[in-house]
Scaffold this motif. Structure first.
Motif, PDB file in Angstrom:
ATOM      1  N   LYS A 154       0.867  -1.277  -0.139  1.00  0.00           N
ATOM      2  CA  LYS A 154       0.005  -0.039  -0.087  1.00  0.00           C
ATOM      3  C   LYS A 154       0.600   1.172   0.113  1.00  0.00           C
ATOM      4  N   ARG A 155       2.124   1.270   0.797  1.00  0.00           N
ATOM      5  CA  ARG A 155       2.920   2.558   0.837  1.00  0.00           C
ATOM      6  C   ARG A 155       3.460   2.447  -0.759  1.00  0.00           C
ATOM      7  N   ARG A 156       3.895   1.401  -1.118  1.00  0.00           N
ATOM      8  CA  ARG A 156       4.640   1.497  -2.662  1.00  0.00           C
ATOM      9  C   ARG A 156       3.462   2.254  -3.675  1.00  0.00           C
ATOM     10  N   LEU A 157       2.260   1.661  -3.441  1.00  0.00           N
ATOM     11  CA  LEU A 157       1.079   2.342  -4.287  1.00  0.00           C
ATOM     12  C   LEU A 157       1.109   3.600  -4.189  1.00  0.00           C
ATOM     13  N   GLU A 158       1.074   4.055  -2.868  1.00  0.00           N
ATOM     14  CA  GLU A 158       1.059   5.521  -2.581  1.00  0.00           C
ATOM     15  C   GLU A 158       2.263   6.347  -3.484  1.00  0.00           C
ATOM     16  N   ILE A 159       3.256   5.550  -3.272  1.00  0.00           N
ATOM     17  CA  ILE A 159       4.386   6.358  -4.140  1.00  0.00           C
ATOM     18  C   ILE A 159       4.113   6.439  -5.407  1.00  0.00           C
ATOM     19  N   ALA A 160       3.584   5.338  -6.276  1.00  0.00           N
ATOM     20  CA  ALA A 160       3.054   5.103  -7.400  1.00  0.00           C
ATOM     21  C   ALA A 160       2.261   6.278  -7.703  1.00  0.00           C
ATOM     22  N   ILE A 161       1.119   6.501  -7.043  1.00  0.00           N
ATOM     23  CA  ILE A 161       0.232   7.772  -7.031  1.00  0.00           C
ATOM     24  C   ILE A 161       1.101   9.002  -7.217  1.00  0.00           C
ATOM     25  N   ALA A 162       1.847   9.342  -6.264  1.00  0.00           N
ATOM     26  CA  ALA A 162       2.756  10.466  -6.448  1.00  0.00           C
ATOM     27  C   ALA A 162       3.629  10.560  -7.488  1.00  0.00           C
ATOM     28  N   LEU A 163       3.892   9.447  -7.982  1.00  0.00           N
ATOM     29  CA  LEU A 163       4.644   9.490  -9.339  1.00  0.00           C
ATOM     30  C   LEU A 163       3.764   9.909 -10.452  1.00  0.00           C
ATOM     31  N   ALA A 164       2.933   9.527 -10.378  1.00  0.00           N
ATOM     32  CA  ALA A 164       1.680   9.568 -11.628  1.00  0.00           C
ATOM     33  C   ALA A 164       1.638  10.895 -12.356  1.00  0.00           C
ATOM     34  N   SER A 165       2.178  12.010 -11.692  1.00  0.00           N
ATOM     35  CA  SER A 165       2.015  13.371 -12.216  1.00  0.00           C
ATOM     36  C   SER A 165       3.591  13.737 -12.821  1.00  0.00           C
ATOM     37  N   GLU A 166       4.344  12.630 -12.909  1.00  0.00           N
ATOM     38  CA  GLU A 166       5.613  12.515 -13.519  1.00  0.00           C
ATOM     39  C   GLU A 166       6.499  13.887 -12.969  1.00  0.00           C
ATOM     40  N   PRO A 167       6.795  13.789 -11.893  1.00  0.00           N
ATOM     41  CA  PRO A 167       7.334  15.017 -11.128  1.00  0.00           C
ATOM     42  C   PRO A 167       8.720  15.061 -11.282  1.00  0.00           C
ATOM     43  N   ASP A 168       9.584  16.118 -11.210  1.00  0.00           N
ATOM     44  CA  ASP A 168      10.828  16.127 -11.092  1.00  0.00           C
ATOM     45  C   ASP A 168      11.271  16.115  -9.983  1.00  0.00           C
ATOM     46  N   LEU A 169      10.699  16.294  -8.834  1.00  0.00           N
ATOM     47  CA  LEU A 169      10.892  16.332  -7.328  1.00  0.00           C
ATOM     48  C   LEU A 169       9.947  16.022  -6.505  1.00  0.00           C
ATOM     49  N   LEU A 170      10.484  14.835  -5.959  1.00  0.00           N
ATOM     50  CA  LEU A 170       9.525  13.728  -5.084  1.00  0.00           C
ATOM     51  C   LEU A 170       9.564  14.234  -3.614  1.00  0.00           C
ATOM     52  N   PHE A 171       8.642  14.508  -2.765  1.00  0.00           N
ATOM     53  CA  PHE A 171       8.861  14.335  -1.306  1.00  0.00           C
ATOM     54  C   PHE A 171       8.136  13.107  -0.887  1.00  0.00           C
ATOM     55  N   MET A 172       9.201  12.733  -0.002  1.00  0.00           N
ATOM     56  CA  MET A 172       8.504  11.105   0.679  1.00  0.00           C
ATOM     57  C   MET A 172       8.590  11.704   2.094  1.00  0.00           C
ATOM     58  N   ASP A 173       7.514  11.228   2.715  1.00  0.00           N
ATOM     59  CA  ASP A 173       7.164  11.854   4.054  1.00  0.00           C
ATOM     60  C   ASP A 173       7.239  10.094   4.768  1.00  0.00           C
ATOM     61  N   GLU A 174       8.083  10.109   5.600  1.00  0.00           N
ATOM     62  CA  GLU A 174       8.398   8.623   6.439  1.00  0.00           C
ATOM     63  C   GLU A 174       7.996   7.683   5.727  1.00  0.00           C
ATOM     64  N   PRO A 175       8.488   7.128   4.388  1.00  0.00           N
ATOM     65  CA  PRO A 175       8.028   6.103   3.640  1.00  0.00           C
ATOM     66  C   PRO A 175       8.235   4.821   4.235  1.00  0.00           C
ATOM     67  N   THR A 176       9.071   4.550   5.493  1.00  0.00           N
ATOM     68  CA  THR A 176       9.244   3.308   6.109  1.00  0.00           C
ATOM     69  C   THR A 176       8.463   3.066   7.318  1.00  0.00           C
ATOM     70  N   ALA A 177       7.768   4.275   7.583  1.00  0.00           N
ATOM     71  CA  ALA A 177       7.010   4.217   8.863  1.00  0.00           C
ATOM     72  C   ALA A 177       6.085   2.811   9.057  1.00  0.00           C
ATOM     73  N   GLY A 178       6.299   2.152  10.151  1.00  0.00           N
ATOM     74  CA  GLY A 178       5.397   1.259  10.262  1.00  0.00           C
ATOM     75  C   GLY A 178       5.690  -0.271   9.438  1.00  0.00           C
ATOM     76  N   MET A 179       6.870  -0.141   9.012  1.00  0.00           N
ATOM     77  CA  MET A 179       7.279  -1.364   7.959  1.00  0.00           C
ATOM     78  C   MET A 179       8.231  -2.342   8.688  1.00  0.00           C
ATOM     79  N   SER A 180       8.047  -3.460   8.175  1.00  0.00           N
ATOM     80  CA  SER A 180       8.877  -4.458   8.815  1.00  0.00           C
ATOM     81  C   SER A 180      10.478  -4.527   8.191  1.00  0.00           C
ATOM     82  N   PRO A 181      11.236  -5.064   8.752  1.00  0.00           N
ATOM     83  CA  PRO A 181      12.722  -4.962   8.156  1.00  0.00           C
ATOM     84  C   PRO A 181      12.928  -5.392   6.743  1.00  0.00           C
TER      85      PRO A 181
END
Length: 252
Positions: A154-181
């Motif tokens: 789900k977190r990776r899908l959210e990154i894909a959603i952010a990438l859908a605008s084809e940005p030059d700059l991507l902000f990632m807010d706590e991308p590993t929060a709550g994840m297993s190792p």
């Protein structure tokens, strides 16, 4: 070459100064981390840049243009996107539909359904969805309902959603929060791959110091709304002010 600059960026909430006269430069193509203790002003700072909050003072420039007064959708169209701390998805839609909607909305600005849209609009958004879902290794899950994905996906899908605008700059807010190792390792690999394969500039807010020191080119440290250090990971790690802000003087 700098792609993003803030000049004296300040945000006050009543008597509280959450972001205090911050000057920051992000170079094109780098992974730039912003770290700091809880309440340091990190999320407020990003929300000022992405148009979710209006600054009290200061300016934001992206690719040479002043974007201080732009609305969030205008900032997205300029080439800045953000993945949020908690996954922002349409749970009852498929993985593919989530990204196609984001791509179409980014193209049109403030999203609206347009039943007279051209056929090539649909084809283009399908192509973007395929590219971005492939980038995050979710293309094979495109027909799966988003709610059924494991947390890390789900977190990776959210990154894909952010990438859908084809940005030059991507902000990632706590991308590993709550994840297993294992999920964290996959996300770190994804960050490194996105920078290389998509030629992205990435600004990363993250509490996991192991992740930060692994992927970052430079690190800015906020404490009480001010930048107390801004340098390479090795230099920041040995900075006494950073050690004091985090752990009362204990080495990071």
């Amino acid at each position: 070459m700098s792609i993003l600059e803030t000049d004296g960026l300040t945000k006050e909430f009543g008597g509280l100064t959450a972001v205090d006269d911050v000057d920051l430069t992000v170079e094109q193509g780098e992974v730039r981390a912003i770290i700091g203790p809880n309440g340091a002003g990190k999320s407020t700072f990003i929300n000022l840049i992405t148009g979710l909050l209006d600054p009290t003072n200061g300016a934001v420039r992206f690719d040479g243009a002043d974007i201080t007064d732009d609305k969030p959708y205008q900032i997205v169209q300029r080439g800045i996107s953000k993945s949020f701390q908690t996954a922002s998805i349409f749970p009852d839609m498929t993985v593919g539909e989530n990204v196609r909607i984001a791509a179409f909305g980014a193209e049109r600005g403030s999203f609206r359904f347009d039943f007279l849209r051209r056929r090539d609009d649909i084809e283009e958004t399908d192509e973007v969805a395929e590219e971005m879902l492939s980038a995050v290794d979710l293309w094979s899950e495109r027909d799966v309902t988003a709610a059924s994905l494991p947390y890390g996906d789900k977190r990776r899908l959210e990154i894909a959603i952010a990438l859908a605008s084809e940005p030059d700059l991507l902000f990632m807010d706590e991308p590993t929060a709550g994840m297993s190792p294992d999920e964290t390792e996959r996300t770190v690999d994804l960050i490194e791959r996105l920078q290389e394969d998509l030629d992205l500039t990435i600004v990363l807010v993250e509490h996991d110091m192991e992740v930060i020191f692994r992927v970052s080119d430079r690190i800015a440290v906020l404490s009480r709304g001010q930048v107390i250090a801004d340098d390479t990971p090795d230099v920041v790690q040995g900075n006494p002010a950073v050690q004091e802000a985090y752990l009362g003087g204990v080495d990071l």
